[in-house]
Design a protein around this motif. Structure first.
Motif, mmCIF file in Angstrom:
data_model
loop_
_atom_site.group_PDB
_atom_site.id
_atom_site.type_symbol
_atom_site.label_atom_id
_atom_site.label_comp_id
_atom_site.label_asym_id
_atom_site.label_seq_id
_atom_site.Cartn_x
_atom_site.Cartn_y
_atom_site.Cartn_z
ATOM 1 N N UNK A 1 -9.247 0.430 -6.684
ATOM 2 C CA UNK A 1 -8.350 -0.003 -5.608
ATOM 3 C C UNK A 1 -7.085 0.840 -5.527
ATOM 4 N N UNK A 2 -6.508 1.214 -6.661
ATOM 5 C CA UNK A 2 -5.293 2.034 -6.623
ATOM 6 C C UNK A 2 -5.547 3.351 -5.894
ATOM 7 N N UNK A 3 -6.694 3.965 -6.179
ATOM 8 C CA UNK A 3 -7.048 5.216 -5.493
ATOM 9 C C UNK A 3 -7.312 4.974 -4.013
ATOM 10 N N UNK A 4 -7.916 3.841 -3.688
ATOM 11 C CA UNK A 4 -8.178 3.505 -2.287
ATOM 12 C C UNK A 4 -6.873 3.294 -1.533
ATOM 13 N N UNK A 5 -5.937 2.557 -2.131
ATOM 14 C CA UNK A 5 -4.643 2.330 -1.477
ATOM 15 C C UNK A 5 -3.926 3.659 -1.232
#
Length: 155
Positions: free
Chosen positions: A77-81
């Motif tokens: 999720x951090x990479x997606x955000x």
């Protein structure tokens, strides 16, 4: 290279790969970009890793971005955000997250939406929406669509 045309719609495939960390045998896959009614739409497929600069560049000026929002085994999720912040779409539609009727171990969509101010997250009562260039929001909106119905749980 250059994409293909399907029923009058030019589709560009952007090479991607499943998670190098969370998959024993990560497979190759693709993200897709196409235009409909003057709107640029992109689908991140089953991408499992942070996007490269070339991948982000290929997705610039995307209006509607469909993203795998359940965390591993897809993109963290951090990479997606971070990816969403770089691409700056007007609408993000989460997909590929945990649903009660499935056996897949993924995060719920609320893990994804918790990162955004509640005022920009829209919970749609349907699994379909109509959209036109004129109705695109000016600023980022997260559209969580009602999941489609499966006739039986997926395995």
């Amino acid at each position: 290279p250059g994409g293909v045309e399907i029923k009058g719609i030019k589709v560009l495939a952007i090479p991607a790969q499943e998670s190098l960390i969370h998959k024993e045998n990560p497979g190759l896959n693709a993200m897709y970009r196409f235009a409909l009614e003057s709107m640029q739409i992109a689908h991140l497929g089953d991408v499992g890793n942070p996007l490269s600069a070339d991948q982000v560049a290929a997705l610039q000026d995307t209006d509607v971005l469909m993203v795998p929002a359940g965390g591993p085994p897809t993109i963290n999720l951090e990479d997606l955000w971070d990816t969403i912040a770089l691409i700056r779409p007007r609408i993000v539609i989460p997909m590929h997250y945990h649903l009660p009727m499935t056996k897949v171990k993924m995060l719920s969509v609320t893990e994804f939406t918790a990162h955004f101010p509640p005022a920009i997250v829209d919970w749609w009562p349907n699994s379909e929406v109509e959209l036109s260039r004129d109705s695109l929001p000016k600023e980022l909106r997260i559209w969580v669509l009602k999941p489609g119905v499966f006739s039986k749980p997926r395995e």
